[in-house]
Design a protein around this motif. Structure first.
Motif, PDB file in Angstrom:
ATOM      1  N   GLY A 263       0.822  -1.216   0.000  1.00 14.75           N
ATOM      2  CA  GLY A 263       0.000   0.000   0.000  1.00 14.75           C
ATOM      3  C   GLY A 263       0.855   1.264   0.000  1.00 14.75           C
ATOM      4  N   GLN A 264       2.185   1.127  -0.229  1.00 12.93           N
ATOM      5  CA  GLN A 264       3.037   2.332  -0.295  1.00 12.93           C
ATOM      6  C   GLN A 264       2.522   3.285  -1.372  1.00 12.93           C
ATOM      7  N   HIS A 265       2.162   2.736  -2.521  1.00 11.60           N
ATOM      8  CA  HIS A 265       1.465   3.529  -3.543  1.00 11.60           C
ATOM      9  C   HIS A 265       0.010   3.104  -3.525  1.00 11.60           C
ATOM     10  N   TYR A 266      -0.876   4.071  -3.565  1.00 15.09           N
ATOM     11  CA  TYR A 266      -2.294   3.772  -3.338  1.00 15.09           C
ATOM     12  C   TYR A 266      -3.207   4.531  -4.299  1.00 15.09           C
ATOM     13  N   ASP A 267      -2.733   5.636  -4.909  1.00  8.97           N
ATOM     14  CA  ASP A 267      -3.581   6.347  -5.869  1.00  8.97           C
ATOM     15  C   ASP A 267      -3.907   5.415  -7.031  1.00  8.97           C
ATOM     16  N   HIS A 268      -5.051   5.632  -7.633  1.00  6.81           N
ATOM     17  CA  HIS A 268      -5.438   4.807  -8.776  1.00  6.81           C
ATOM     18  C   HIS A 268      -4.330   4.801  -9.848  1.00  6.81           C
TER      19      HIS A 268
ATOM     20  N   GLY B 250       0.275   3.138   3.231  1.00  6.43           N
ATOM     21  CA  GLY B 250       0.189   4.522   2.748  1.00  6.43           C
ATOM     22  C   GLY B 250       1.526   5.251   2.779  1.00  6.43           C
ATOM     23  N   SER B 251       1.460   6.584   2.647  1.00 11.15           N
ATOM     24  CA  SER B 251       2.678   7.404   2.614  1.00 11.15           C
ATOM     25  C   SER B 251       3.166   7.708   4.017  1.00 11.15           C
ATOM     26  N   GLY B 252       4.378   8.235   4.091  1.00 15.26           N
ATOM     27  CA  GLY B 252       4.940   8.631   5.381  1.00 15.26           C
ATOM     28  C   GLY B 252       6.429   8.816   5.254  1.00 15.26           C
TER      29      GLY B 252
ATOM     30  N   GLY C  99      13.427  -4.757  -6.560  1.00 15.07           N
ATOM     31  CA  GLY C  99      13.909  -3.380  -6.680  1.00 15.07           C
ATOM     32  C   GLY C  99      14.477  -2.774  -5.416  1.00 15.07           C
ATOM     33  N   ASP C 100      14.067  -1.538  -5.133  1.00 17.95           N
ATOM     34  CA  ASP C 100      14.821  -0.747  -4.153  1.00 17.95           C
ATOM     35  C   ASP C 100      13.966   0.211  -3.334  1.00 17.95           C
ATOM     36  N   THR C 101      12.704  -0.099  -3.175  1.00 19.08           N
ATOM     37  CA  THR C 101      11.856   0.856  -2.443  1.00 19.08           C
ATOM     38  C   THR C 101      11.842   0.525  -0.952  1.00 19.08           C
ATOM     39  N   ASP C 102      11.157   1.367  -0.191  1.00 13.61           N
ATOM     40  CA  ASP C 102      11.030   1.097   1.248  1.00 13.61           C
ATOM     41  C   ASP C 102      10.289  -0.224   1.475  1.00 13.61           C
ATOM     42  N   THR C 103       9.359  -0.532   0.595  1.00 12.53           N
ATOM     43  CA  THR C 103       8.648  -1.820   0.667  1.00 12.53           C
ATOM     44  C   THR C 103       9.624  -2.994   0.500  1.00 12.53           C
TER      45      THR C 103
ATOM     46  N   PRO D  23      17.771   7.189  -0.652  1.00 14.97           N
ATOM     47  CA  PRO D  23      17.021   6.123   0.031  1.00 14.97           C
ATOM     48  C   PRO D  23      17.033   4.795  -0.730  1.00 14.97           C
ATOM     49  N   GLU D  24      16.931   4.882  -2.060  1.00 14.52           N
ATOM     50  CA  GLU D  24      16.886   3.642  -2.844  1.00 14.52           C
ATOM     51  C   GLU D  24      18.205   2.876  -2.759  1.00 14.52           C
ATOM     52  N   GLU D  25      19.323   3.620  -2.677  1.00 14.38           N
ATOM     53  CA  GLU D  25      20.633   2.961  -2.609  1.00 14.38           C
ATOM     54  C   GLU D  25      20.779   2.215  -1.274  1.00 14.38           C
TER      55      GLU D  25
ATOM     56  N   ILE E 178      10.044  13.205 -13.596  1.00 10.85           N
ATOM     57  CA  ILE E 178      10.960  13.584 -12.507  1.00 10.85           C
ATOM     58  C   ILE E 178      10.279  13.237 -11.188  1.00 10.85           C
ATOM     59  N   HIS E 179      10.917  12.421 -10.351  1.00  6.05           N
ATOM     60  CA  HIS E 179      10.293  12.124  -9.061  1.00  6.05           C
ATOM     61  C   HIS E 179      11.272  11.864  -7.912  1.00  6.05           C
ATOM     62  N   ARG E 180      12.580  11.778  -8.182  1.00  4.75           N
ATOM     63  CA  ARG E 180      13.548  11.459  -7.111  1.00  4.75           C
ATOM     64  C   ARG E 180      13.568  12.547  -6.059  1.00  4.75           C
TER      65      ARG E 180
ATOM     66  N   MET F 274       3.141  13.883 -14.394  1.00  6.17           N
ATOM     67  CA  MET F 274       3.737  14.330 -13.129  1.00  6.17           C
ATOM     68  C   MET F 274       3.402  13.435 -11.944  1.00  6.17           C
ATOM     69  N   HIS F 275       4.456  12.970 -11.291  1.00  5.11           N
ATOM     70  CA  HIS F 275       4.352  12.143 -10.083  1.00  5.11           C
ATOM     71  C   HIS F 275       3.743  12.993  -8.960  1.00  5.11           C
ATOM     72  N   PRO F 276       2.925  12.395  -8.080  1.00  7.12           N
ATOM     73  CA  PRO F 276       2.296  13.192  -7.010  1.00  7.12           C
ATOM     74  C   PRO F 276       3.301  13.907  -6.105  1.00  7.12           C
ATOM     75  N   ARG F 277       4.468  13.289  -5.886  1.00 12.08           N
ATOM     76  CA  ARG F 277       5.492  13.945  -5.058  1.00 12.08           C
ATOM     77  C   ARG F 277       5.928  15.265  -5.709  1.00 12.08           C
ATOM     78  N   THR F 278       6.139  15.225  -7.018  1.00  8.96           N
ATOM     79  CA  THR F 278       6.601  16.398  -7.764  1.00  8.96           C
ATOM     80  C   THR F 278       5.507  17.475  -7.765  1.00  8.96           C
ATOM     81  N   ARG F 279       4.281  17.030  -7.989  1.00  3.65           N
ATOM     82  CA  ARG F 279       3.152  17.964  -8.008  1.00  3.65           C
ATOM     83  C   ARG F 279       3.075  18.726  -6.672  1.00  3.65           C
ATOM     84  N   LYS F 280       3.229  17.973  -5.589  1.00  5.39           N
ATOM     85  CA  LYS F 280       3.161  18.567  -4.252  1.00  5.39           C
ATOM     86  C   LYS F 280       4.254  19.622  -4.050  1.00  5.39           C
ATOM     87  N   ARG F 281       5.466  19.277  -4.478  1.00  3.81           N
ATOM     88  CA  ARG F 281       6.612  20.185  -4.280  1.00  3.81           C
ATOM     89  C   ARG F 281       6.490  21.440  -5.143  1.00  3.81           C
TER      90      ARG F 281
HETATM   91  C1  UD1 Z   1       9.102   5.365  -4.556  1.00  4.10           C
HETATM   92  C2  UD1 Z   1      10.428   4.628  -4.442  1.00  4.10           C
HETATM   93  C3  UD1 Z   1      11.235   4.829  -5.714  1.00  4.10           C
HETATM   94  C4  UD1 Z   1      10.419   4.507  -6.959  1.00  4.10           C
HETATM   95  C5  UD1 Z   1       9.121   5.296  -6.924  1.00  4.10           C
HETATM   96  C6  UD1 Z   1       8.254   4.991  -8.117  1.00  4.10           C
HETATM   97  C7  UD1 Z   1      11.241   4.596  -2.110  1.00  4.10           C
HETATM   98  C8  UD1 Z   1      12.255   5.093  -1.164  1.00  4.10           C
HETATM   99  N1  UD1 Z   1      11.253   5.138  -3.344  1.00  4.10           N
HETATM  100  O1  UD1 Z   1       9.369   6.749  -4.605  1.00  4.10           O
HETATM  101  O2  UD1 Z   1      12.354   3.951  -5.684  1.00  4.10           O
HETATM  102  O3  UD1 Z   1      11.171   4.852  -8.107  1.00  4.10           O
HETATM  103  O4  UD1 Z   1       8.420   4.961  -5.725  1.00  4.10           O
HETATM  104  O5  UD1 Z   1       7.201   5.921  -8.202  1.00  4.10           O
HETATM  105  O6  UD1 Z   1      10.484   3.730  -1.753  1.00  4.10           O
HETATM  106  N2  UD1 Z   1       2.129   9.766  -3.225  1.00  4.10           N
HETATM  107  C9  UD1 Z   1       0.794   9.948  -3.524  1.00  4.10           C
HETATM  108  N3  UD1 Z   1       0.101   8.860  -3.969  1.00  4.10           N
HETATM  109  C10 UD1 Z   1       0.645   7.625  -4.094  1.00  4.10           C
HETATM  110  C11 UD1 Z   1       2.004   7.457  -3.754  1.00  4.10           C
HETATM  111  C12 UD1 Z   1       2.731   8.535  -3.327  1.00  4.10           C
HETATM  112  O7  UD1 Z   1       0.265  11.036  -3.437  1.00  4.10           O
HETATM  113  O8  UD1 Z   1      -0.055   6.688  -4.501  1.00  4.10           O
HETATM  114  C13 UD1 Z   1       2.906  10.954  -2.780  1.00  4.10           C
HETATM  115  C14 UD1 Z   1       2.886  11.137  -1.287  1.00  4.10           C
HETATM  116  O9  UD1 Z   1       2.915  12.488  -1.031  1.00  4.10           O
HETATM  117  C15 UD1 Z   1       4.199  10.520  -0.846  1.00  4.10           C
HETATM  118  C16 UD1 Z   1       5.108  10.872  -2.020  1.00  4.10           C
HETATM  119  O10 UD1 Z   1       4.270  10.783  -3.164  1.00  4.10           O
HETATM  120  O11 UD1 Z   1       4.657  11.017   0.371  1.00  4.10           O
HETATM  121  C17 UD1 Z   1       6.285   9.964  -2.171  1.00  4.10           C
HETATM  122  O12 UD1 Z   1       5.870   8.611  -2.232  1.00  4.10           O
HETATM  123  P1  UD1 Z   1       6.879   7.450  -1.753  1.00  4.10           P
HETATM  124  O13 UD1 Z   1       6.205   6.138  -1.981  1.00  4.10           O
HETATM  125  O14 UD1 Z   1       7.394   7.734  -0.378  1.00  4.10           O
HETATM  126  O15 UD1 Z   1       8.127   7.618  -2.698  1.00  4.10           O
HETATM  127  P2  UD1 Z   1       8.231   7.788  -4.288  1.00  4.10           P
HETATM  128  O16 UD1 Z   1       8.788   9.120  -4.556  1.00  4.10           O
HETATM  129  O17 UD1 Z   1       6.954   7.408  -4.952  1.00  4.10           O
END
Ligand code: UD1
Length: 360
Positions: free
Chosen positions: A36-41, A63-65, A94-98, A128-130, A201-203, A233-240
């Motif tokens: 559930g780390q990623h949860y948006d549709h 969820g996020s955190g 891969g290399d995520t927190d999950t 973080p991924e490394e 762009i999302h790193r 645009m990734h949600p993280r990027t949109r937020k920033r």
């Molecule tokens: C994570 C992975 C990265 C991978 C990327 C793919 C880690 C450390 N990084 O980065 O390796 O390339 O996923 O996308 O695990 N958010 C939403 N909706 C979602 C998911 C995320 O709004 O469904 C927003 C939240 O504000 C969240 C932020 O994006 O805090 C970051 O999400 P997170 O899963 O922590 O890391 P990614 O940048 O997605």
């Protein structure tokens, strides 16, 4: 034999698509868990739908955190599932927190851990991924390397047992899905062949530093005066962008929602070139015969930069538009030497499982 696979973020979900199919063909029982780390549709469900992945048996809904929260919550919930299901192997990607959470749970419960995409190494070391991929490799029992370089990286750290060069499951996926690529975005945006760039762009080191994010957006804007710039645009990027008040820097760009795998690949197939900080997309661009400008100090996929196919850009303040135009106009023939295997990584993974563990 019983495998528990843990996915949670986009890149893992898409890898699961091909591995799942091969496990099933090989008679291996798989329990699928989504953290559930990623949860948006757009970040999760859509991949299950378009790639016809079976629904997870468990969703941990973490969820996020912060990194600690995602990793910690996933560990607590995943541990319960693993204790209940008693698998022969815990499979992580891969290399995520999950990924890290799954690997630590397996290792602590003394259940063999299998890592798909083992051995990738990339600066900066504090990314973080490394951290995730390094720790995961060091507690894994089966390490499925996507390239020879990854095998060498593991050997440099003293890991030689249980290492298999199988190739990249992303290449399997590309070959399998190519006939189904979706080209609708090209029509919807009225894009012309080679007349646009695909940018993602999302790193954290690109999005969370306002100076760096501004630099990237300035370059995209500059480029958009000559070529259309399509920016899912990734949600993280949109937020920033909102937080740093950089909305004006998006004027002139074609900003769209994140795309599913088939639509993104369809878009890349006809672009001039790609600008990205995604590990996956820089390789997928290559599979599509397109070159990528990588906004990073380093890459885990050095075969492509060493060959001059992809180019790293990292000097904040300088324009990367000329390099982009150069790689866009100089579409080299792909040097296809199967650096990422032969498109059968997932079946090789299933073979290793069947050979390594009793087939119950
Ligand atoms: C994570 C992975 C990265 C991978 C990327 C793919 C880690 C450390 N990084 O980065 O390796 O390339 O996923 O996308 O695990 N958010 C939403 N909706 C979602 C998911 C995320 O709004 O469904 C927003 C939240 O504000 C969240 C932020 O994006 O805090 C970051 O999400 P997170 O899963 O922590 O890391 P990614 O940048 O997605």
């Amino acid at each position: 034999m019983k495998v528990i696979s843990l996915v949670g973020a986009r890149p893992q979900i898409i890898k699961e698509a091909v591995v799942q199919e091969q496990l099933e063909k090989s008679g291996i029982q798989e329990i699928l868990v989504h953290s559930g780390q990623h949860y948006d549709h757009d970040m999760s469900d859509i991949f299950f739908r378009v790639l016809k992945i079976k629904q997870p048996d468990y969703n941990l809904s973490v969820g996020s955190g912060t990194h600690g929260q995602i990793t910690g919550k996933t560990m607590m919930a995943f541990e319960e599932v693993v204790m209940k299901e008693k698998p022969d192997v815990v499979l992580v990607y891969g290399d995520t927190d999950t990924t890290l959470a799954g690997a630590l749970v397996g290792a602590k419960l003394k259940i063999p851990v299998a890592h798909v995409e083992a051995g990738i190494r990339q600066e900066p070391r504090d990314m973080p991924e490394e951290i995730n991929r390094k720790v995961t490799d060091h507690v894994s029992d089966l390490l499925f390397a996507p390239s020879q370089l990854a095998v060498e990286n593991l050997a440099r750290e003293g890991i030689t047992e249980g290492v298999y060069f199988v190739g990249d499951v992303m290449y399997d996926l590309f070959l399998k899905m190519k006939p189904h690529f979706n080209y609708s975005v090209i029509h919807e945006l009225s894009l012309e062949e080679d007349g646009y760039v695909v940018a993602t762009i999302h790193r954290d080191f690109n999005t969370d530093d306002p100076v760096r994010l501004r630099w990237i957006l300035e370059n995209l804007q500059e480029l958009s005066k000559q070529l259309r710039v399509v920016f899912p645009m990734h949600p993280r990027t949109r937020k920033r962008v909102k937080e740093f008040g950089l909305e004006d820097m998006l004027t002139g760009l074609d900003v769209i929602q994140p795309l599913d795998y088939l639509s993104l690949m369809g878009l890349v197939m006809h672009c001039a070139f790609v600008i990205t900080d995604s590990g996956g997309l820089q390789k997928e661009a290559y599979f599509c015969g397109k070159r990528a400008l990588i906004v990073m100090p380093d890459t885990g996929w050095r075969e492509l930069t060493d060959a001059g196919w992809n180019v790293l850009v990292d000097s904040v303040g300088t324009s990367f538009v000329p390099v982009g135009k150069l790689i866009g106009s100089n579409n080299k023939e792909p040097f296809f030497i199967q650096v990422y295997g032969e498109g059968n990584a997932s079946s090789l993974i299933a073979d290793v499982f069947n050979k390594s563990y009793d087939h119950v």
